[in-house]
Design an enzyme around this catalytic site. Structure first.
Site, PDB file in Angstrom:
ATOM      1  N   ARG A  14       0.848  -1.195   0.000  1.00 19.72           N
ATOM      2  CA  ARG A  14       0.000   0.000   0.000  1.00 19.72           C
ATOM      3  C   ARG A  14       0.884   1.246   0.000  1.00 19.72           C
ATOM      4  O   ARG A  14       2.030   1.234   0.434  1.00 19.72           O
ATOM      5  CB  ARG A  14      -0.941   0.034   1.211  1.00 19.72           C
ATOM      6  N   ASP A  23      -3.153   6.105  12.942  1.00 19.97           N
ATOM      7  CA  ASP A  23      -3.971   4.880  13.062  1.00 19.97           C
ATOM      8  C   ASP A  23      -3.948   4.327  14.485  1.00 19.97           C
ATOM      9  O   ASP A  23      -4.993   3.994  15.052  1.00 19.97           O
ATOM     10  CB  ASP A  23      -3.592   3.815  12.021  1.00 19.97           C
ATOM     11  N   GLY A 104      11.496  -2.428   3.398  1.00 25.35           N
ATOM     12  CA  GLY A 104      12.061  -1.301   4.151  1.00 25.35           C
ATOM     13  C   GLY A 104      11.850   0.032   3.472  1.00 25.35           C
ATOM     14  O   GLY A 104      12.602   0.977   3.687  1.00 25.35           O
ATOM     15  N   GLY A 106       8.615   1.569   3.280  1.00 23.95           N
ATOM     16  CA  GLY A 106       7.379   2.237   3.705  1.00 23.95           C
ATOM     17  C   GLY A 106       6.195   1.856   2.830  1.00 23.95           C
ATOM     18  O   GLY A 106       5.194   2.565   2.791  1.00 23.95           O
ATOM     19  N   SER A 108       4.769  -1.309   3.012  1.00 19.80           N
ATOM     20  CA  SER A 108       4.059  -2.411   3.679  1.00 19.80           C
ATOM     21  C   SER A 108       4.387  -3.788   3.127  1.00 19.80           C
ATOM     22  O   SER A 108       3.499  -4.639   2.959  1.00 19.80           O
ATOM     23  CB  SER A 108       2.545  -2.200   3.614  1.00 19.80           C
ATOM     24  N   SER A 109       5.643  -4.019   2.869  1.00 17.57           N
ATOM     25  CA  SER A 109       6.032  -5.363   2.431  1.00 17.57           C
ATOM     26  C   SER A 109       5.745  -6.380   3.539  1.00 17.57           C
ATOM     27  O   SER A 109       5.322  -7.505   3.258  1.00 17.57           O
ATOM     28  CB  SER A 109       7.513  -5.391   2.041  1.00 17.57           C
ATOM     29  N   ASP A 150      -1.846  -0.725   7.494  1.00 17.00           N
ATOM     30  CA  ASP A 150      -1.185  -1.440   6.397  1.00 17.00           C
ATOM     31  C   ASP A 150      -1.905  -2.743   6.089  1.00 17.00           C
ATOM     32  O   ASP A 150      -2.172  -3.077   4.931  1.00 17.00           O
ATOM     33  CB  ASP A 150       0.268  -1.753   6.771  1.00 17.00           C
ATOM     34  N   TYR A 199       9.695   4.589  16.327  1.00 20.50           N
ATOM     35  CA  TYR A 199       8.241   4.400  16.159  1.00 20.50           C
ATOM     36  C   TYR A 199       7.556   4.223  17.516  1.00 20.50           C
ATOM     37  O   TYR A 199       6.565   4.889  17.824  1.00 20.50           O
ATOM     38  CB  TYR A 199       7.994   3.185  15.257  1.00 20.50           C
TER      39      TYR A 199
HETATM   40  C1  GLA Z   1       3.656   1.859   9.831  1.00 19.68           C
HETATM   41  C2  GLA Z   1       2.647   1.110  10.696  1.00 19.68           C
HETATM   42  C3  GLA Z   1       1.238   1.671  10.496  1.00 19.68           C
HETATM   43  C4  GLA Z   1       1.214   3.194  10.660  1.00 19.68           C
HETATM   44  C5  GLA Z   1       2.318   3.847   9.834  1.00 19.68           C
HETATM   45  C6  GLA Z   1       2.424   5.328  10.074  1.00 19.68           C
HETATM   46  O1  GLA Z   1       3.425   1.625   8.477  1.00 19.68           O
HETATM   47  O2  GLA Z   1       2.654  -0.262  10.396  1.00 19.68           O
HETATM   48  O3  GLA Z   1       0.349   1.052  11.390  1.00 19.68           O
HETATM   49  O4  GLA Z   1       1.294   3.556  12.007  1.00 19.68           O
HETATM   50  O5  GLA Z   1       3.584   3.261  10.090  1.00 19.68           O
HETATM   51  O6  GLA Z   1       1.284   5.965   9.635  1.00 19.68           O
END
Ligand code: GLA
Length: 341
Positions: A14, A23, A104, A106, A108-109, A150, A199
């Protein structure tokens, strides 16, 4: 006993158009599942996960049931192991993983791998239930206290649409993405790993704020102003204002208003840079360079930050020049599914 038919579980990555670090505080997000996907070709059966990967070395043999996914090697197999642990699976599969999602970055792998694994393990439930299981699996496998965006984008994506998700309820509304709005994902070349990033610290700072003034997405600006710690105040300010931007962006997107959408993306980047401090100098420079290209309407960091990719909104005639180390024009795609090979 193995089933004969060879099947393929497909789960998209995504890109988040707007709404980051909201989220896990019950806020709003606007991601879109993309055509870059992870597939697992599998034969169900046996009492283990037997996994190999086209991108990563090593073969994983994970006996079921899984008790501690964090101990599984090679390290990429922690994600499928986390899913098996969450589901309490005792029947596994032999599978080959192949992914077009850069790791890595961003995009969502890891969520796509989790969602594909759950389907290969025979998960049978709604997209929301699938996403919740996979979010819990990721937390269990990595210790990163991630939210649901994600996994839910991957599970509930729809071709031609972004997803407006209210993470207080996990309710999804599909928002049509007009054809004339093009989204690009541009890689900065900076890889990052969330388990070594700040994070968890960011989430803890937000929780400190929420414990003092209540839910951040609907917090009054006056209440945010009473937070004494300037760092906590800035984090809360980001979450509150980002949720407003997501709401406005969903309207702008649906109306095909590229100027409004682009302006909101730029404001979001500034908030993630200044209030939430998850950008990097390299990412900021990339966003600035993108905004100078002809036909570009907006640009921002996407996902957790600390490196990775930016997302760019551009007119079809845009010229992105030499932007980034790698880039993809991303199309909104369908969510995860199992297909015959
Ligand atoms: C990562 C997390 C998500 C979200 C984003 C930031 O992708 O897996 O749940 O918190 O960071 O928006």
């Amino acid at each position: 006993m193995r089933e004969n038919a060879r099947l393929r579980a497909v789960a998209p990555g995504r890109v988040n158009l707007i709404g980051d670090h909201t989220d896990y505080m019950g806020g709003l997000v606007l991601p879109m599942a993309v055509h870059l996907a992870t597939t697992i070709e599998f034969d169900r059966g046996g009492d283990a996960l037997e996994l190999s990967s086209a991108q990563f070395s090593g073969v994983a043999h994970v006996p079921l049931p899984v008790m501690d996914p964090t101990a599984v090697t090679p390290s990429w197999a922690r994600y499928p192991a986390g899913v098996a642990a969450e589901l309490g699976s005792t029947t596994g599969f032999v599978g080959r993983i192949d992914s077009a999602i850069p790791p890595g970055a961003g995009l969502s792998s890891s969520a796509a791998l989790e969602v594909a694994t759950a389907l290969a393990l025979g998960f049978d439930g709604s997209p929301t239930e699938l996403a919740r299981v996979c979010r819990d699996a990721e937390q269990r496998a990595t210790g990163v206290p991630c939210g649901i965006m994600d996994q839910l984008a991957s599970a509930a994506g729809r071709a031609g649409h972004a997803l407006l998700i209210d993470c207080a309820t996990d309710e999804v509304r599909h928002v049509e993405v007009p054809d004339e709005l093009e989204f690009w994902v541009v890689h900065s070349g900076e890889q990052r790993s969330l388990d070594t990033s700040a994070y968890a610290t960011r989430r803890a700072e937000c929780e400190t704020a929420a414990a003092l003034i209540g839910a951040l997405p609907s917090a009054a600006h006056d209440a945010i102003a009473t937070l004494h710690d300037p760092v906590v105040r800035a984090r809360a300010h980001h979450v509150r204002t980002e949720c407003d931007r997501v709401r406005a962006a969903a309207e702008a997107l649906g109306a095909g208003d590229a100027s409004a959408m682009g302006a909101l993306m730029v404001e979001s980047h500034q908030s993630l840079r200044d209030d939430f401090e998850v950008s990097t100098p390299g990412i900021d420079a990339l966003v600035d360079a993108a905004l100078e290209r002809p036909g570009v309407r907006g640009a921002r960091i996407t996902g957790a930050g600390f490196g990775g990719c930016i997302v760019v909104l551009a007119d079809p005639i845009a010229d992105l020049g030499e932007l980034g180390t790698d880039r993809w024009q991303v199309r909104p795609s369908d969510g995860a599914r199992v297909v015959a090979k």
